[in-house]
Design an enzyme around this catalytic site. Structure first.
Site, short mmCIF file in Angstrom:
data_model
loop_
_atom_site.label_atom_id
_atom_site.label_comp_id
_atom_site.label_asym_id
_atom_site.label_seq_id
_atom_site.Cartn_x
_atom_site.Cartn_y
_atom_site.Cartn_z
N ALA A 41 34.86 75.03 56.24
CA ALA A 41 35.19 74.37 57.52
C ALA A 41 36.56 73.71 57.38
O ALA A 41 36.75 72.52 57.66
CB ALA A 41 34.11 73.36 57.92
N HIS A 43 40.35 72.40 57.44
CA HIS A 43 41.26 71.84 58.44
C HIS A 43 42.57 71.50 57.73
O HIS A 43 42.72 71.78 56.52
CB HIS A 43 40.63 70.60 59.11
CG HIS A 43 40.10 69.60 58.14
ND1 HIS A 43 40.90 68.90 57.27
CD2 HIS A 43 38.83 69.19 57.88
CE1 HIS A 43 40.16 68.09 56.53
NE2 HIS A 43 38.89 68.26 56.87
N HIS A 46 42.53 69.98 54.26
CA HIS A 46 42.32 70.90 53.13
C HIS A 46 43.61 71.68 52.82
O HIS A 46 43.92 71.93 51.65
CB HIS A 46 41.22 71.92 53.46
CG HIS A 46 39.86 71.33 53.64
ND1 HIS A 46 39.24 71.25 54.86
CD2 HIS A 46 38.99 70.80 52.75
CE1 HIS A 46 38.04 70.70 54.70
NE2 HIS A 46 37.87 70.41 53.45
N LYS A 159 40.85 60.90 51.34
CA LYS A 159 39.91 60.50 52.41
C LYS A 159 38.54 60.20 51.82
O LYS A 159 37.90 59.21 52.20
CB LYS A 159 39.82 61.62 53.46
CG LYS A 159 39.45 61.16 54.84
CD LYS A 159 37.98 61.24 55.17
CE LYS A 159 37.43 62.63 55.14
NZ LYS A 159 35.94 62.57 55.23
N ASP A 160 38.10 61.01 50.89
CA ASP A 160 36.85 60.75 50.17
C ASP A 160 37.21 59.96 48.91
O ASP A 160 37.13 60.47 47.79
CB ASP A 160 36.16 62.07 49.83
CG ASP A 160 35.76 62.81 51.09
OD1 ASP A 160 34.94 62.29 51.86
OD2 ASP A 160 36.30 63.90 51.34
N GLN A 163 34.70 59.46 46.07
CA GLN A 163 34.49 60.74 45.39
C GLN A 163 35.62 61.00 44.40
O GLN A 163 35.37 61.36 43.23
CB GLN A 163 34.44 61.87 46.43
CG GLN A 163 34.57 63.26 45.85
CD GLN A 163 34.31 64.35 46.87
OE1 GLN A 163 33.17 64.62 47.22
NE2 GLN A 163 35.36 65.00 47.34
N VAL A 186 45.17 63.26 55.54
CA VAL A 186 45.89 63.78 56.70
C VAL A 186 45.19 63.27 57.95
O VAL A 186 43.95 63.28 58.03
CB VAL A 186 45.93 65.33 56.69
CG1 VAL A 186 46.65 65.87 57.92
CG2 VAL A 186 46.61 65.83 55.41
N LEU A 194 41.33 63.41 59.31
CA LEU A 194 40.73 64.73 59.51
C LEU A 194 39.49 64.86 58.64
O LEU A 194 39.49 64.45 57.48
CB LEU A 194 41.73 65.84 59.17
CG LEU A 194 42.98 65.92 60.03
CD1 LEU A 194 43.75 67.22 59.75
CD2 LEU A 194 42.67 65.81 61.51
N ARG A 197 33.54 66.97 59.64
CA ARG A 197 32.47 66.43 60.51
C ARG A 197 33.02 65.94 61.85
O ARG A 197 32.22 65.63 62.74
CB ARG A 197 31.72 65.31 59.78
CG ARG A 197 30.86 65.84 58.63
CD ARG A 197 29.94 64.78 58.05
NE ARG A 197 28.96 65.36 57.15
CZ ARG A 197 29.05 65.40 55.82
NH1 ARG A 197 30.10 64.88 55.21
NH2 ARG A 197 28.10 65.95 55.08
#
Ligand code: PAF
EC number: 6.3.2.1
Length: 290
Positions: A41, A43, A46, A159-160, A163, A186, A194, A197
């Protein structure tokens, strides 16, 4: 645009990477392999990871695998967006040569891996508290991917943030030789980070979700007055959006990811998670507490 090779088994991937290494050895060259682990998925966030990987690598391997081990009961494993054709087209346009897209059976032939990687205490905070077992499942699949691809480096998104922190910890604690690169988040022009989800959001949810970054930005501005002021500024901004149900909003030390005391001064990160309707979103920014 390059021809992309989609490999669905570990044996095929080893074969193709072995050939690439042999070719490079014949010409006395080096083959630097960089892995971008994803759940598809894809965007623009990625693709920023892929571009970073390309800047570092002779060979970029993007993995696409929706890892069942990191989804809890009642989470969106079944509905998680799966867009392989569009993902492959986007990666071909980025000149990625190898996509590793295994089945769950290929990754977990016994149904699930008996041996798991377990996080330290930070893994049960924030996202870990809201999603028990999530980070153990994530680290287990990342460890497997690092062992399968044996890349020189692997690229993750800020963003994560928790993680990325836990992956860096795992690699250090388990003496894995892969270097972990973290690429800045981003954002849409509205500031919304982004995320795969975001596509779950309707128009009203999409507008409401923008309050997360607005809150983080308010905190960055208020940060010179200290942690309490920064938290108050973010809370006020996020709280003004009735569709946003805050899960946690914390200021943490960047080196420990533990919350900072009220008199802390110096570099920090603010982490936020919230539900917008049924969609759980996370974000974070760096800030300097004065
Ligand atoms: O961030 C993700 O997409 C996933 O958690 C990852 C790192 C690919 C592991 O499944």
């Amino acid at each position: 645009m390059s021809t992309i090779e989609v490999l669905s088994t570990i044996a095929e991937l080893h074969d193709r990477l072995g050939q690439a290494r042999d070719r490079a050895a014949l010409t006395g060259g080096d083959t630097r392999i960089v892995l971008v682990p994803t759940m598809g998925a894809l965007h623009a966030g990625h693709l920023a990871l892929v571009r970073r990987a390309r800047a570092l690598a002779d060979i970029v391997v993007v993995s696409i695998f929706v890892n069942p081990l990191q989804f809890g009961a009642g989470e969106d494993l079944d509905s998680y967006p799966r867009t392989l054709d569009a993902d492959l087209a986007a990666l071909a346009a980025e000149n990625v040569s190898f996509v590793f897209a295994p089945s769950a059976r290929e990754m977990y032939p016994g149904g699930a891996s008996d041996t798991r990687v377990t996080t330290g205490p930070v893994g049960s905070l924030y996202e870990g508290a809201a999603r028990p077992g999530h980070f153990d499942g994530m680290l287990t699949v990342v460890a497997k991917l690092l062992n399968i691809v044996t890349p020189d480096a692997a690229v993750f998104g800020q963003k994560d943030g928790q993680q990325a922190f836990l992956v860096q910890r795992m690699v250090a604690d388990l003496n894995v030789r892969t270097v972990i690169e973290v690429v800045e988040t981003v954002r849409e022009p509205s500031g919304l980070a982004l995320s795969s989800r975001n596509r779950y959001l309707d128009d009203a949810g999409h507008t409401a979700a923008q309050a997360l970054f607005a809150g983080l930005s308010a905190a960055v501005e208020a940060a010179p007055a200290g942690p309490t002021a920064a938290l108050a500024a973010a809370n006020a901004r996020i709280g003004s959006q009735s569709l946003v149900k805050l899960d946690y909003l914390v200021i943490v030390h960047p080196l420990t990811l533990l919350t900072v005391p009220g008199d802390y001064r110096g570099p920090a990160r603010m982490l936020v998670a919230a539900r917008v309707g049924a969609t759980r979103l996370i974000d974070n920014v760096s800030l300097t507490l004065g």
